[in-house]
Structure formats: C-alpha cells, structure tokens
Design a protein around this motif. Structure first.
Motif, mmCIF file in Angstrom:
data_model
loop_
_atom_site.group_PDB
_atom_site.id
_atom_site.type_symbol
_atom_site.label_atom_id
_atom_site.label_comp_id
_atom_site.label_asym_id
_atom_site.label_seq_id
_atom_site.Cartn_x
_atom_site.Cartn_y
_atom_site.Cartn_z
ATOM 1 N N GLU A 65 10.886 13.596 -49.819
ATOM 2 C CA GLU A 65 11.119 14.242 -51.114
ATOM 3 C C GLU A 65 10.321 13.566 -52.220
ATOM 4 O OE1 GLU A 65 13.626 17.116 -53.442
ATOM 5 O OE2 GLU A 65 12.240 16.986 -51.750
ATOM 6 N N ARG A 123 6.763 14.691 -52.003
ATOM 7 C CA ARG A 123 6.597 16.043 -52.561
ATOM 8 C C ARG A 123 6.512 16.007 -54.081
ATOM 9 N NH1 ARG A 123 9.654 19.959 -54.885
ATOM 10 N NH2 ARG A 123 11.557 18.704 -54.785
ATOM 11 N N ASN A 164 3.634 21.804 -55.156
ATOM 12 C CA ASN A 164 4.739 21.122 -54.487
ATOM 13 C C ASN A 164 6.086 21.384 -55.144
ATOM 14 O OD1 ASN A 164 3.108 20.012 -52.563
ATOM 15 N ND2 ASN A 164 3.298 17.895 -53.260
ATOM 16 N N VAL A 178 8.974 28.296 -52.474
ATOM 17 C CA VAL A 178 8.946 27.533 -51.223
ATOM 18 C C VAL A 178 10.025 26.465 -51.190
ATOM 19 C CG1 VAL A 178 7.528 26.019 -49.771
ATOM 20 C CG2 VAL A 178 6.484 27.952 -50.970
ATOM 21 N N PHE A 179 10.257 25.808 -52.322
ATOM 22 C CA PHE A 179 11.141 24.649 -52.344
ATOM 23 C C PHE A 179 12.457 24.899 -53.082
ATOM 24 C CE2 PHE A 179 6.776 23.116 -51.903
ATOM 25 C CZ PHE A 179 6.898 22.424 -50.701
ATOM 26 N N ALA A 226 13.411 23.070 -57.502
ATOM 27 C CA ALA A 226 12.265 22.354 -56.931
ATOM 28 C C ALA A 226 11.834 21.150 -57.757
ATOM 29 C CB ALA A 226 11.082 23.304 -56.762
ATOM 30 N N ARG A 230 16.148 18.939 -48.502
ATOM 31 C CA ARG A 230 16.176 20.337 -48.924
ATOM 32 C C ARG A 230 15.511 21.220 -47.881
ATOM 33 N NH1 ARG A 230 14.652 21.811 -53.727
ATOM 34 N NH2 ARG A 230 14.869 19.769 -54.718
ATOM 35 N N VAL A 272 12.990 24.132 -46.770
ATOM 36 C CA VAL A 272 11.715 24.634 -47.282
ATOM 37 C C VAL A 272 11.354 25.906 -46.534
ATOM 38 C CG1 VAL A 272 10.913 22.344 -47.953
ATOM 39 C CG2 VAL A 272 10.357 23.209 -45.683
ATOM 40 N N ALA A 331 5.721 25.350 -44.661
ATOM 41 C CA ALA A 331 5.619 24.161 -45.515
ATOM 42 C C ALA A 331 6.289 22.962 -44.846
ATOM 43 C CB ALA A 331 6.244 24.417 -46.867
ATOM 44 N N PRO A 337 8.165 19.133 -45.478
ATOM 45 C CA PRO A 337 9.056 18.649 -46.550
ATOM 46 C C PRO A 337 8.322 17.917 -47.661
ATOM 47 C CG PRO A 337 9.404 17.447 -44.482
ATOM 48 C CD PRO A 337 8.558 18.624 -44.157
ATOM 49 N N GLY A 359 5.393 18.886 -48.797
ATOM 50 C CA GLY A 359 4.491 19.837 -49.438
ATOM 51 C C GLY A 359 3.046 19.615 -49.042
#
Length: 343
Positions: A211, A214, A252, A257-258, A262, A269, A271, A275, A277, A279
């Motif tokens: 995370e 990302r 990202n 996507v997230f 985000a 999380r 995704v 993708a 995790p 990004g």
C-alpha cells in the motif's frame, strides 16, 4: 496520462519509446534504465543473474548481517539509517566488497549522486546539482574499486567486456547504486510514517508495504514518445512524435481501480482487473523495474524491507515528536531527514 488504464496501456505498448532521464544522462545515460528495444532486452538478460533466487537470498543475508550496525550508527534519523542499510545491499550487488568503515564516506557521496540522478525533479539549480553529482561520481570511481567476484554487476561486466566501455560501466554502477538506495530508503521512511498513524500487526506488513508503494511511487512521472499514431483503447489519439507523461501518483490513486478511498492508506484493499496491489510503482511492460523482487520478495525470499521493518518494530521505532521531518528539495515526495526514537 492520469488514469490507470491509459498509463498501463502506454507503458506496456511497444509503440511508445522510453523518453526519460535526458537531463541526468551524464550520470545514467546508456544504462538499462534508458535503453530501448532490442538493446534494452539484451542488457536486461545480461543483468538477470543479479535478481536470481540465489542472489536475492544473498541480499537478504547482507541486510540481516548489517542492519543492527546501521541502527547503532544512525539511531536518531531514519533517512541515513535506511540509506546505510541499502548501501550494504548495493555494494554486494555491484561488487564493491564489504563496506565496513568505508560506509560513512560512501554515504557522504551518495547524497549528491542521488540528487543528480533525479535532477529532472530537483527544485535547486540543475546546473549546480549536476556539477555536485559529477564530482561525487569521480570520487566514487577513484575511492571505491569494483571486484569481479561472485554474482555481481562487476562480475557480469568482466564476463562481457564488449558490452560496457569504461564510461558506460561507471554509469551503470551509478544507476544501481542510486536505484538500490534512494528508492528503497524513501520507501522505508514512508512505510514507517504510515504505520505510525495506521498501525497493523506483523502479519499485515506485506500488505502495508504494498500500500505504501502504491501511494508513494518513487518518481513523479514516466515519459514516453509515440513512435506512430496510436489510438488508445478508450479512444484517445496520440500522434506520432507526441510526448506523454504517465502520472504515477494519479494512476495509482485511480478510484476506478483502487476504490473510492484510493487516497487513503488501507492495506489489503481489493484492486480491480489486472492491477497489482502496488499499482504502477514498478512501471509495466518492457521497462518493468528489474529490481522489483528485491522489494516485494518471492515465494522463497520475503524481500529485504520486511526484514528491516520487523527489526525496527522490535526496537520500537516511532517518529520523534520534537524534531519534524525535512522534505528533500525536489518534486519527488522523499525526505532529507526523518528523526526517530527507538527503545
């Protein structure tokens, strides 16, 4: 380009050429980072042994053997602490031998080298930054000889003398030194910072690391040039010769996507689609970061960051409330100082 879909499509397409790092070419021009097409693929294949399972296990051993000495030397600031740890890894990867008492000197040279390698994003005088970086490069060459032993960049260069002349060899060394230390140390700081506000159990550290990757990609943007007219899948037309900037920070954090949150730190999380995790932090396509496994690990080795984070957590790492962090003079989100307290 700010959407994840467009960014990923451009980075994976061979209809776009690498167009980054022109200003920092005196330090990293002609390296695996900026080569394109068949020359890039050839160079990646030559360098692949540096990311083998055996090599990755060796880097993990280097970090395990040196992290405590680096903590003792820099117990009050996570930036030099992190750079010192990753310098040991870089020295092993490049073939500089055990640094030991030479670590402070190489650490001193590292600052101007790192800023010059990323001069495109510096807020200082670019001419001054490059001059300082080139002076540090010359000191690196004269004071830190390379040893072509084991699985190292120096050994690969010795096996393929026609691939690198003296100048090209120095630039490849500078690239590996910068990539192994700057981005990894910055990631370590961001991860500790996020965990200070959003703690997770040790079992969730891999998710927290992904995370953080990302949310804090190491560069502002990746630049590409269209080799022909290209119509992207969403209908956007990019004309031949057009330059495009892939905004990693925005891609990202694409809510498509997230998720709607985000911008928030939420390890684990879900995704969407293909993708990962983290990004596009490691790029995508032909120029996917060669050293990704050093950070994210493999089925055999968990990645050096998890070892360092686990040790720092054992030592009770936390931000020093009386000394605020200092951001670096660059458009990149990284620190020159991140004061910490330990047990």
């Amino acid at each position: 380009m700010t959407s994840f879909a467009e960014a990923d499509e451009i980075l994976t397409s061979r209809r776009f050429a690498q167009e980054s790092k022109h200003e920092s070419a005196p330090l990293v021009g002609g390296t695996v980072l900026v080569l394109d097409g068949p020359a890039h693929l050839h160079r990646r294949r030559l360098l692949a042994p540096l990311m083998s399972r055996t090599a990755l296990a060796g880097y993990d051993s280097v970090v395990a053997a040196t992290v405590d000495s680096c903590v003792r030397a820099h117990a009050d600031d996570l930036v030099p602490l992190g750079r010192s740890v990753f310098l040991q890894l870089a020295a092993s990867m490049i073939g500089l031998g055990e640094l030991g008492a030479r670590t402070p000197r190489l650490l001193a040279l590292l600052g101007p080298l790192l800023e010059a390698v990323t001069v495109e994003w510096s807020t200082r005088s670019h001419e001054v930054v490059l001059a300082e970086g080139l002076a540090a490069r010359e000191a690196l060459v004269s004071e830190f000889p390379r040893f072509s032993e084991g699985t190292s960049l120096a050994a690969i260069m010795a096996e393929h003398p026609g691939e690198w002349d003296d100048e090209a060899a120095v630039r490849e060394v500078v690239l590996f030194l910068a990539a192994s230390t700057l981005n990894n140390a910055a990631l370590l700081v961001h991860t500790v910072d996020e965990l200070s506000r959003h703690p997770v159990p040790d079992t969730r550290l891999p998710d927290a690391l992904a995370e953080t990757l990302r949310l804090y990609p190491p560069t502002v943007a990746l630049l590409r040039r269209a080799l022909e007219d290209v119509t992207l899948r969403d209908g956007r037309l990019v004309r031949a010769g057009d330059h495009v900037a892939v905004d990693l920070h925005a891609a990202n954090r694409d809510p498509a996507v997230f998720g709607a949150d985000a911008d928030e730190f939420r390890p684990g999380r879900a995704v969407a689609g293909r993708a990962r995790p983290w990004g596009l932090t490691f790029g995508s396509g032909p120029h996917l970061c060669l050293g990704r496994a050093v950070v994210t690990g493999t089925a055999v080795t968990p990645g050096v960051h998890l070892r360092i984070l686990a040790r720092l957590r054992e030592l009770g790492v936390r931000p020093d409330p009386d000394r605020p962090p200092v951001l670096a003079p660059t458009a990149q989100r990284r620190h020159d100082s991140y004061p910490i307290l330990l047990l």
